[in-house]
Scaffold this active site. Structure first.
Site, mmCIF file in Angstrom:
data_model
loop_
_atom_site.group_PDB
_atom_site.id
_atom_site.type_symbol
_atom_site.label_atom_id
_atom_site.label_comp_id
_atom_site.label_asym_id
_atom_site.label_seq_id
_atom_site.Cartn_x
_atom_site.Cartn_y
_atom_site.Cartn_z
ATOM 1 N N ASP A 195 5.842 4.798 5.150
ATOM 2 C CA ASP A 195 6.797 3.888 5.803
ATOM 3 C C ASP A 195 6.982 2.600 4.992
ATOM 4 O O ASP A 195 7.918 1.835 5.237
ATOM 5 C CB ASP A 195 6.386 3.579 7.254
ATOM 6 N N HIS B 83 0.855 -1.191 0.000
ATOM 7 C CA HIS B 83 0.000 0.000 0.000
ATOM 8 C C HIS B 83 0.888 1.236 0.000
ATOM 9 O O HIS B 83 2.109 1.116 0.075
ATOM 10 C CB HIS B 83 -0.988 -0.010 1.169
#
Ligand code: ZN
Length: 276
Positions: free
Chosen positions: A91, A87
């Protein structure tokens, strides 16, 4: 986010870089926080006798980490041939462009804005690199663009932030939706029941060796939280912030902003289903 101490099948000890299954090696990114647990797990996947590897989630834009991933693959006798994203959260995805430069690879993701190259990813599609087979499993809910990757040969699934190695995850309202998330957990449960998946390779935290137990725990936890939110509303707690202070009183306050997004997703779900 994390608001529980232990999950079924969770090993003791800290998360470390290294082999997790026959075909999966973790390189832990140096970005630990309350939201990212020990840091982001960057996964290198490859058939044992193949010179080609797939990297899932290069992680944050941290030059030393990205180079360490390339070096780790090379030390295993592998060349990175493809980059995949579970996704678009930074991060996991922020370093993808630089990583693609370092490796000369395409980046494939559900969200066209995250791709480099012509190819995307679609539900049920199989990806084959150097004999390694991955199947794309749509698991929206944490975000709308969340995917998991089924690695049948290792009876494993890479879950990104949909299932974490410790605690539970957040539904990032308004992009993430609770109804989608519950459907995604049921889809993962069917992978464990019908397709023999045993191991969760999460985006953060330790590997889980009882995939079915972990998914059942997540479903039960979601049902418990939803009932608590419903009761809190019935007792007059009207705003998301009030509900968080009431329902998430046992959770560290540093996680309350994330909890508020999950509560907004739960309030939306309850109202759409005529429950509040
Ligand atoms: Zn995320």
């Amino acid at each position: 986010m994390t608001d529980a101490a232990a999950l079924p099948g969770q090993p003791r000890g800290a998360v470390v870089s290294g082999p997790a299954t026959e075909r999966a090696v973790n390189v832990l990114a140096p970005n630990p926080s309350v939201m990212t647990l020990d840091g982001t797990n960057t996964w290198i996947l490859s058939e044992p006798d193949s010179p080609l590897a797939v990297v899932v989630d290069p992680g944050p834009l941290d030059e030393a980490h990205l180079r360490h991933v390339v070096d780790t693959a090379e030390s295993l006798g592998k060349r990175v041939a493809l980059t995949l994203l579970t996704h678009g959260h930074p991060d996991h995805a922020e370093g993808a462009g630089r990583f693609a430069e370092l490796t000369g690879t395409a980046v494939r993701a559900l969200d066209p804005a995250l791709r480099l190259g012509d190819e995307g990813l679609s539900a049920g599609r199989a990806i084959e690199v150097g004999g390694l087979e991955l199947r794309v499993v749509p698991t929206p809910g944490h975000t709308a663009d969340s995917l998991s990757f089924h690695l049948p040969a290792d009876r494993a699934v890479l879950t990104g932030d949909t299932v974490l190695g410790r605690g539970t995850t957040m539904v990032a309202h308004p992009d993430g939706r609770l109804g989608d998330y519950l459907d995604s957990l049921r889809r993962l449960r069917s992978l464990t029941v019908d397709d023999g998946v045993r191991t969760v390779l999460p985006g953060h935290g330790p590997v889980l060796e009882d995939a079915q137990g972990a998914v059942e725990y997540y479903l039960a936890h979601r049902a418990t939280r939803l009932a608590q939110v419903e009761t809190a509303v019935e007792n007059g707690h009207r705003t998301a912030a009030e509900v968080v202070a009431h329902v998430y009183a046992d959770v560290d306050r540093s996680l309350w902003p994330a909890a508020e997004l999950s509560v907004r997703a739960q309030l939306e779900y309850l109202s759409e289903h005529g429950l509040i």
